[in-house]
Design an enzyme around this catalytic site. Structure first.
Site, PDB file in Angstrom:
ATOM      1  N   GLN A  50      40.119  39.810 -17.961  1.00 24.15           N
ATOM      2  CA  GLN A  50      39.191  39.106 -18.840  1.00 24.15           C
ATOM      3  C   GLN A  50      38.089  40.016 -19.375  1.00 24.15           C
ATOM      4  O   GLN A  50      37.502  39.744 -20.429  1.00 24.15           O
ATOM      5  CB  GLN A  50      38.552  37.930 -18.097  1.00 24.15           C
ATOM      6  CG  GLN A  50      39.491  36.771 -17.828  1.00 24.15           C
ATOM      7  CD  GLN A  50      39.763  35.935 -19.081  1.00 24.15           C
ATOM      8  OE1 GLN A  50      39.226  36.197 -20.148  1.00 24.15           O
ATOM      9  NE2 GLN A  50      40.605  34.937 -18.938  1.00 24.15           N
ATOM     10  N   LYS A  93      47.667  22.991 -23.245  1.00 23.60           N
ATOM     11  CA  LYS A  93      47.955  24.193 -22.453  1.00 23.60           C
ATOM     12  C   LYS A  93      48.270  23.785 -21.022  1.00 23.60           C
ATOM     13  O   LYS A  93      47.545  23.004 -20.412  1.00 23.60           O
ATOM     14  CB  LYS A  93      46.771  25.161 -22.472  1.00 23.60           C
ATOM     15  CG  LYS A  93      47.086  26.497 -21.783  1.00 23.60           C
ATOM     16  CD  LYS A  93      45.977  27.512 -21.976  1.00 23.60           C
ATOM     17  CE  LYS A  93      44.748  27.172 -21.135  1.00 23.60           C
ATOM     18  NZ  LYS A  93      43.710  28.221 -21.213  1.00 23.60           N
TER      19      LYS A  93
END
Length: 328
Positions: free
Chosen positions: A143, A71
């Site tokens: 989040q 990533k």
């Protein structure tokens, strides 16, 4: 051979908590047993742009499946105001471990949100009281949504309390979940006295004290992902049963990085890593436990596990866009 391109919607559609949580749990187990490789997260600091890049590669063998990927993610706080772009953006390259072919390139931002929630759910399942029915969250940003989605997959959540300095963000959160939970705005202390609390803020001065949590609250400290970030008071960390995801990362950039660096908190204050709970080497919650804390920095193995779930389901459902990346 073709590479599968998955955008945010594709990732969201194909990464569901019932499949993702056990995959992340498998990743923690593989890391603990030595069946994973995860070099340290590397940083490229760009002070001239008030930002940075981070690279996170990993390979894991979960027994029934193995996977590899990397990533590439940034943190640029000025993006929303200056460029109308998110502060954090990520791109995931998912590869076949046997021949290294790039099986997929996918949105890493949605992937990160989902796997972060799943990691909290794994820890919650081992550390929260079995009859937990209330969930509190401090910080109503992006989040916070997957935190509730994930925790609700491992506990029967009925009551939700959300706390944030941004009243509009709180209202959006309340409205989003109103048809599924008894959700309301509240103070940090009200959120902290729930059975499970997740903190997802970027603060550098602790905002949650020992008095702000219940006697048996489990806390997922998810916000700290860089040096200097610190959400929970030192006394709270020292008095709790403290579980971390990875020693190197948490001491460098997790919730414990500040007190650990100052010598206030030491290795003997850390109960263990979540992988030790998953593999049965150490107990999760016991009847004697009071407050428990999970310090999560986010590991590359979680991203690879999530990418595996996204790719397999996308192929199954015919989602995404195939393109000839390598021309072979």
């Amino acid at each position: 051979m073709e590479t599968l391109l998955l955008n945010k919607d594709d990732v969201s559609e194909n990464v569901r908590m019932p499949e993702l949580i056990p995959a992340v749990e498998d990743a923690f187990a593989a890391y603990e047993t030595g069946d994973a490789q995860m070099p340290a997260k590397s940083y490229i600091d760009l002070p001239q742009y008030n930002g940075d890049f981070r690279s996170m590669p990993a390979y894991l063998d979960a027994g029934d499946w193995d996977a590899a990927g990397i990533k590439w993610v940034n943190v640029h706080p000025d993006n929303p105001d200056d460029f109308d772009l998110p502060t954090v953006m990520g791109t995931m390259v998912y590869s076949d471990p046997e021949n290294a072919y790039p099986l997929a390139i996918m949105d890493g931002t949605e992937l990160t949100m989902q796997r972060t929630g799943a990691a909290a759910a794994v820890a919650t399942d081992y550390l929260a009281v079995e009859d937990a029915s209330s969930f509190g969250v401090v910080g109503a940003g992006v989040q916070s949504y997957t935190q509730l989605e994930a925790i609700a997959a491992v506990r029967d959540v009925e009551e939700v309390v959300v706390s944030d300095v941004d009243d509009e963000a709180v209202q959006r959160y309340v409205d989003h979940f109103a048809d599924r939970f008894d959700v309301r705005a509240g103070s940090i202390s009200e959120a902290g006295h729930c059975d499970v609390l997740s903190t997802v803020t970027p603060v550098r001065d602790p905002i949650v004290s020992p008095e702000d949590v219940g006697e048996r609250t489990h806390v997922n400290a998810m916000g700290a992902d860089a040096e200097g970030k610190h959400e929970l008071a030192d006394d709270l960390l020292l008095d709790a049963k403290l579980v971390i995801d990875d020693h190197a990362q948490t001491t460098h950039s997790g919730e414990i990085n500040v007190p650990y660096g100052e010598g206030v908190l030491a290795d003997e204050d850390i109960y263990g890593e979540v992988g030790e709970l998953v593999t049965g080497q150490k107990d999760g919650r016991t009847p004697e436990d009071g407050v428990t804390v999970f310090d999560s920095t986010g590991l590359a193995i979680q991203d690879v596990a999530a990418a595996h779930v996204a790719y397999e389901h996308a192929r199954e459902h015919g989602n995404g866009y195939d393109f000839d990346l390598l021309g072979v």
